[in-house]
Design a protein around this motif. Structure first.
Motif, short mmCIF file in Angstrom:
data_model
loop_
_atom_site.label_atom_id
_atom_site.label_comp_id
_atom_site.label_asym_id
_atom_site.label_seq_id
_atom_site.Cartn_x
_atom_site.Cartn_y
_atom_site.Cartn_z
N GLN A 347 0.97 -1.23 0.00
CA GLN A 347 -0.03 0.11 0.05
C GLN A 347 0.82 1.21 0.05
N GLY A 348 0.16 2.49 -0.17
CA GLY A 348 1.00 3.72 -0.39
C GLY A 348 1.06 4.37 1.12
N GLU A 349 1.68 5.43 1.32
CA GLU A 349 1.53 6.31 2.37
C GLU A 349 0.31 7.00 2.54
N VAL A 350 -0.56 6.54 3.48
CA VAL A 350 -1.93 6.80 3.54
C VAL A 350 -2.15 8.22 3.85
N THR A 351 -1.35 8.73 4.79
CA THR A 351 -1.56 10.10 5.40
C THR A 351 -1.20 11.14 4.01
N THR A 352 -0.10 10.90 3.44
CA THR A 352 0.12 11.82 2.40
C THR A 352 -1.28 11.56 1.36
N GLN A 353 -1.72 10.68 1.01
CA GLN A 353 -2.66 10.20 -0.08
C GLN A 353 -4.05 10.95 0.27
N GLY A 354 -4.15 10.82 1.79
CA GLY A 354 -5.31 11.59 2.24
C GLY A 354 -5.29 13.10 1.92
N ALA A 355 -4.23 13.51 2.58
CA ALA A 355 -3.91 14.93 2.29
C ALA A 355 -4.09 15.52 0.98
N MET A 356 -3.66 14.62 -0.02
CA MET A 356 -3.83 15.10 -1.30
C MET A 356 -5.16 15.12 -1.90
N ALA A 357 -6.01 14.00 -1.32
CA ALA A 357 -7.33 13.83 -1.73
C ALA A 357 -8.11 15.21 -1.34
N ALA A 358 -7.83 15.70 -0.13
CA ALA A 358 -8.35 16.90 0.43
C ALA A 358 -7.89 18.26 -0.43
N PHE A 359 -6.55 18.05 -0.97
CA PHE A 359 -5.86 19.13 -1.68
C PHE A 359 -6.85 19.35 -2.88
N LEU A 360 -7.14 18.21 -3.36
CA LEU A 360 -7.88 18.45 -4.81
C LEU A 360 -9.49 18.64 -4.54
N THR A 361 -10.00 18.22 -3.52
CA THR A 361 -11.47 18.22 -3.42
C THR A 361 -11.76 19.87 -2.90
N GLU A 362 -10.96 20.26 -2.22
CA GLU A 362 -11.10 21.57 -1.37
C GLU A 362 -10.77 22.66 -2.67
N GLY A 363 -10.41 22.57 -3.72
CA GLY A 363 -9.82 23.41 -4.86
C GLY A 363 -8.58 24.11 -4.93
N LEU A 364 -7.76 23.36 -3.75
CA LEU A 364 -6.53 23.94 -3.48
C LEU A 364 -5.63 23.57 -4.63
N PHE A 365 -5.86 22.39 -5.20
CA PHE A 365 -4.81 22.22 -6.37
C PHE A 365 -4.98 23.07 -7.48
N ALA A 366 -6.30 23.05 -7.87
CA ALA A 366 -6.60 23.93 -9.00
C ALA A 366 -6.23 25.38 -8.87
N ARG A 367 -6.21 25.94 -7.67
CA ARG A 367 -5.62 27.28 -7.44
C ARG A 367 -4.13 27.11 -7.52
N HIS A 368 -3.54 26.20 -6.94
CA HIS A 368 -2.11 26.14 -7.10
C HIS A 368 -1.64 26.11 -8.46
N VAL A 369 -2.30 25.24 -9.23
CA VAL A 369 -1.87 25.19 -10.74
C VAL A 369 -2.15 26.52 -11.52
N ARG A 370 -3.23 27.20 -11.07
CA ARG A 370 -3.31 28.47 -12.03
C ARG A 370 -2.33 29.47 -11.58
N ARG A 371 -2.04 29.53 -10.21
CA ARG A 371 -0.80 30.30 -9.97
C ARG A 371 0.78 30.28 -10.47
N SER A 372 0.82 28.73 -10.33
CA SER A 372 1.89 28.16 -10.82
C SER A 372 2.29 28.63 -12.53
N THR A 373 1.07 28.27 -13.19
CA THR A 373 1.03 28.40 -14.91
C THR A 373 1.56 29.94 -14.90
N ARG A 374 0.89 30.87 -14.42
CA ARG A 374 1.21 32.48 -14.53
C ARG A 374 2.73 32.44 -14.34
N ARG A 375 3.31 32.01 -13.16
CA ARG A 375 4.79 32.12 -12.99
C ARG A 375 5.57 31.24 -14.11
#
Length: 470
Positions: A347-375
């Protein structure tokens, strides 16, 4: 601290104890200032007399390895005498498969870097670390719910669902949560596919130039790896060897050239795979960062014959240290891929995977990608402008509108290796494009990344690079 002493072997007991303590100090297993067990305690644990241990301690003290402190105990000296390390006994080498002798070369030692144009490095300074720490802390608070057993080898259920939604919206990849397998980066995803599909001696086709670790991975599995040329439309399908049963491609942003595979070429590749009964691995490693043009549909979305394994990674969008990737195999391969994942690491590292799930579902990933793309878009524009202005007679830029790097061919003959070495001596890291070719010398050129260098450092770094042509 507990210290293991074996009484096996020849010689009196005090000599054996002395010898093992002496070796432990010389080899650094007992460090300067470390406290040794009291003689009475060590003697009791070894079932020997206290005097036997005391004789060994006294000999080491006389030789300057130990020091006794009244009322405190016996300690390793702050600066014990140094001795040359013992040489290994002859005849102890264990043979490995020949392929690993070629792959086990150590990388060159790192040099000081002032201007980092290394390929494939994201901007760690732009990562929302505070938000990530909050999500990881939340997962750790809830870890008791999951700590009693193993989870699905395919990965955290919430992350698989979040990935399926993410690639469905952003890349039109049709997949449910049960079709996604979470991996430790794209490299493990490719390893799982190789374990399931590659027989020793099988022919695997890769892009030429292409991603070296992929070639090395399939070679390590016993495959005959064939490089297939890439032109302005992507992989030349007509040049794929007839014997190939597996093809690896990066159609959205060819690595390292940066071109996108045309729709006609994508259709031709899928037709070829269907006719030959072959499998295509589509590595969509950095398609999130696009500065112009709408991306073409992934091969996975165009595939009606279910011959495509879709591979993705968060190494470029997040941080490589998180080791998060995924693959979406065709239905016929899903049971074998899941079994390979279970046997690979359970199995993978569940804590990191759980945090990544929240990062995606809470919209933080999309926001991070938009900012990074501008840079990254600003850096891409800056580096392209300077190369066209100051290197026009030296470099021919390969058109690219996405990702974290660009490639450029030499316009006139020059020693690329010498240029790269002089640049490294000047604190500028660039990469020789020829290192991405596996079957021949390759086209001379440079690959320059802009993920790890700040916008205001690009021009002075390129000025230093220009001086390296002299």
């Amino acid at each position: 601290m507990d210290f293991h002493v074996s009484l096996a072997g020849r010689g009196d007991l005090s000599a054996r104890i002395y010898r093992q303590l002496h070796e432990a100090i010389i080899e650094g297993r007992l460090g300067p200032g470390e406290r040794l067990p009291p003689t009475r305690e060590l003697a009791a644990s070894l079932s020997v007399s206290r005097n036997t241990v005391a004789v060994a301690y006294e000999r080491l003290t006389a030789e300057g390895f130990l020091v006794g402190r009244v009322g405190a105990g016996t300690f390793v000296c702050a600066n014990p005498p140094s001795h040359p390390p013992a040489t290994d006994r002859p005849g102890g080498e264990i043979p490995v498969r020949p392929v690993w002798r070629a792959l086990a070369a150590d990388p060159s030692p790192a040099r000081p870097v002032l201007f980092d144009f290394q390929v494939g490095v994201p901007d760690a300074h732009g990562f929302p670390m505070a938000a990530w720490r909050r999500l990881v802390a939340r997962e750790l608070r809830d870890v008791g719910v999951r700590a009693s057993g193993y989870v699905d080898p395919a990965g955290h259920e919430g992350l698989r669902a979040a990935i399926a939604r993410h690639i469905g919206l952003s890349r039109s990849v049709r997949a449910g949560a049960d079709e996604v397998v979470v991996t430790h980066g794209a490299q493990q995803a490719l390893d799982l596919a190789g374990r399931v599909l590659v027989e020793p001696g099988a022919c695997v086709a890769v892009e030429e130039p292409g991603y070296p670790p992929v070639r090395e991975l399939f070679t390590s599995l016993g495959a005959k790896v064939a490089g297939v040329p890439v032109d302005g439309e992507g992989l030349v399908v007509a040049a794929i060897p007839h014997a190939a049963s597996l093809v690896y491609v990066t159609p959205s942003h060819q690595f390292p050239l940066g071109t996108a595979m045309s729709l006609d070429r994508r259709s031709a590749l899928l037709s070829w795979a269907h006719e030959r009964g072959a499998v295509v691995i589509e590595d969509d490693y950095d398609s999130e960062f696009r500065f112009s043009d709408r991306p073409l549909e992934p091969l996975h979305s165009l595939d009606r014959g279910r011959r495509v394994i879709y591979v993705g990674s968060f190494a470029k969008t997040m941080l490589p240290m998180l080791r998060l990737g995924f693959l979406v195999p065709p239905p016929s391969l899903r049971p074998a891929i899941r079994a390979a994942k279970r046997l690979s690491d359970r199995q993978g590292e569940v804590t990191t995977q759980g945090a990544m799930a929240a990062f995606l579902t809470e919209g933080l990933f999309a926001r991070h990608v938009r900012r990074s793309t501008r840079r990254y878009a600003a850096r891409h524009e800056r580096i392209t402008t300077i190369l066209r202005r100051d290197f026009a007679h030296r470099l021919d830029i390969v058109p690219s509108t996405a990702g974290l790097h660009l490639a450029a061919y030499l316009r006139e003959p020059a020693d690329v290796g010498a240029i790269v070495r002089r640049a490294a001596d000047a604190g500028v890291v660039v990469e020789d494009l020829r290192t991405y070719y596996g079957d021949g010398p390759g086209e001379p050129g440079l690959a320059l990344g802009y993920g790890g260098i700040e916008l205001d450092q690009i021009e002075p770094g390129l000025r230093r690079l220009a001086a390296c042509w002299a």
